[in-house]
Structure formats: C-alpha cells, structure tokens
Design a protein around this motif. Sequence first.
Motif, PDB file in Angstrom:
ATOM      1  N   ALA A   1     -34.876  17.539 -11.729  1.00 30.32           N
ATOM      2  CA  ALA A   1     -34.729  16.083 -11.675  1.00 30.32           C
ATOM      3  C   ALA A   1     -33.454  15.689 -12.409  1.00 30.32           C
ATOM      4  O   ALA A   1     -32.890  16.475 -13.166  1.00 30.32           O
ATOM      5  N   GLU A   2     -33.025  14.456 -12.163  1.00 30.27           N
ATOM      6  CA  GLU A   2     -31.911  13.865 -12.906  1.00 30.27           C
ATOM      7  C   GLU A   2     -32.513  12.973 -13.976  1.00 30.27           C
ATOM      8  O   GLU A   2     -33.459  12.228 -13.726  1.00 30.27           O
ATOM      9  N   ALA A   3     -31.973  13.057 -15.185  1.00 36.24           N
ATOM     10  CA  ALA A   3     -32.487  12.268 -16.301  1.00 36.24           C
ATOM     11  C   ALA A   3     -31.347  11.498 -16.947  1.00 36.24           C
ATOM     12  O   ALA A   3     -30.179  11.874 -16.830  1.00 36.24           O
ATOM     13  N   THR A   4     -31.690  10.435 -17.641  1.00 39.70           N
ATOM     14  CA  THR A   4     -30.721   9.631 -18.377  1.00 39.70           C
ATOM     15  C   THR A   4     -30.928   9.846 -19.863  1.00 39.70           C
ATOM     16  O   THR A   4     -32.061   9.743 -20.359  1.00 39.70           O
TER      17      THR A   4
ATOM     18  N   PHE B   1     -36.777  10.032 -17.226  1.00 46.80           N
ATOM     19  CA  PHE B   1     -36.653  10.391 -15.814  1.00 46.80           C
ATOM     20  C   PHE B   1     -37.878   9.872 -15.086  1.00 46.80           C
ATOM     21  O   PHE B   1     -38.884   9.514 -15.710  1.00 46.80           O
ATOM     22  N   THR B   2     -37.784   9.823 -13.766  1.00 46.03           N
ATOM     23  CA  THR B   2     -38.853   9.270 -12.941  1.00 46.03           C
ATOM     24  C   THR B   2     -39.535  10.390 -12.168  1.00 46.03           C
ATOM     25  O   THR B   2     -38.871  11.222 -11.550  1.00 46.03           O
TER      26      THR B   2
ATOM     27  N   THR C   1     -42.328   6.617 -15.215  1.00 46.95           N
ATOM     28  CA  THR C   1     -41.192   7.033 -16.031  1.00 46.95           C
ATOM     29  C   THR C   1     -41.690   7.825 -17.221  1.00 46.95           C
ATOM     30  O   THR C   1     -42.693   7.477 -17.852  1.00 46.95           O
TER      31      THR C   1
ATOM     32  N   ARG D   1     -26.063  10.847 -17.317  1.00 43.51           N
ATOM     33  CA  ARG D   1     -27.118  11.518 -16.546  1.00 43.51           C
ATOM     34  C   ARG D   1     -26.880  13.012 -16.604  1.00 43.51           C
ATOM     35  O   ARG D   1     -25.746  13.471 -16.605  1.00 43.51           O
TER      36      ARG D   1
END
Length: 143
Positions: free
Chosen positions: A39-42, A64-65, A71, A91
Amino acid sequence: MTAEAVLGWFFAVVLALVALGAAAEVRRRFRLARRGVAAEATVVAFTVRRDTDGTPRHFPVVTFTLADGSTVEAESPTGTPHTPADGVGDRLGIVYDPRAPRKITVTSLDPGHTGCGMITAMVICAAGAAYGSFALTGELLSR
C-alpha cells in the motif's frame, strides 16, 4: 556447581533468549513477506527513540487506507539513525498484515535482505547457547 558451570549456564540462557527474540523477528518479517499487502502510506510524524549507545533512531508513523475504506495509523518497527529523507506529508510504500493492519514494514527501510541477517544471528546465538550449556559446563554430559 562450579563458577565456570554457573557462568556457562548464564551465557547459555542469555544467548537462548537472544535467539528467541531473533526468531520472533524473522517470523514477523517472513509472515509479512508471504501474506502482506502492499500500500501507499502518508508520513504523519516521526517517533524518535535512542539506541543503547545514545544514537537517535527515527521511526516513521504513517496512515494508509485499507480495502474497506478504513484508515489505519501505524508506526514502523524499523527506524533509521539519520534524519529521514521522507518528511511529514510525503508518501512511501509499505507492506501490512491484513489480519493485523497496524503491523507494517516500510519498504524503503526494510528492503527484505535484513531477514538473512536475522536468521544468521539466530543460528549463531542458538549455537552459542548450546555450546554454553553443554561444552562449557560439562554438567549434562558427565551425568
């Protein structure tokens, strides 16, 4: 029991505990590699903790979602001793355990080759524990 025997058992127990800790970390890493979801995370923050030698380590906290839209916020178990190139708001790629989404690995901090080092450490500690308990003490072999 002689002083050498006591010392041998002490080192055997310490090395066995280190080997168990390494085994748990190897299991976590291989479990994520086997069934983890990319996944992509912030990055939302960094937790800074000090090593035993006083060196600060920066652990990214990310959000991340999941596929269901919820979330998750999680902290990476792997930190870096230098100021991270990724800042708050950036990200980055992660892998998370779908059964326990707060268990993550930041792919740029743990590219996968560290599992080999953990296995090596586990084998060395287990061998040291065996040597300490059998060869140093001689207690078990003499009975």
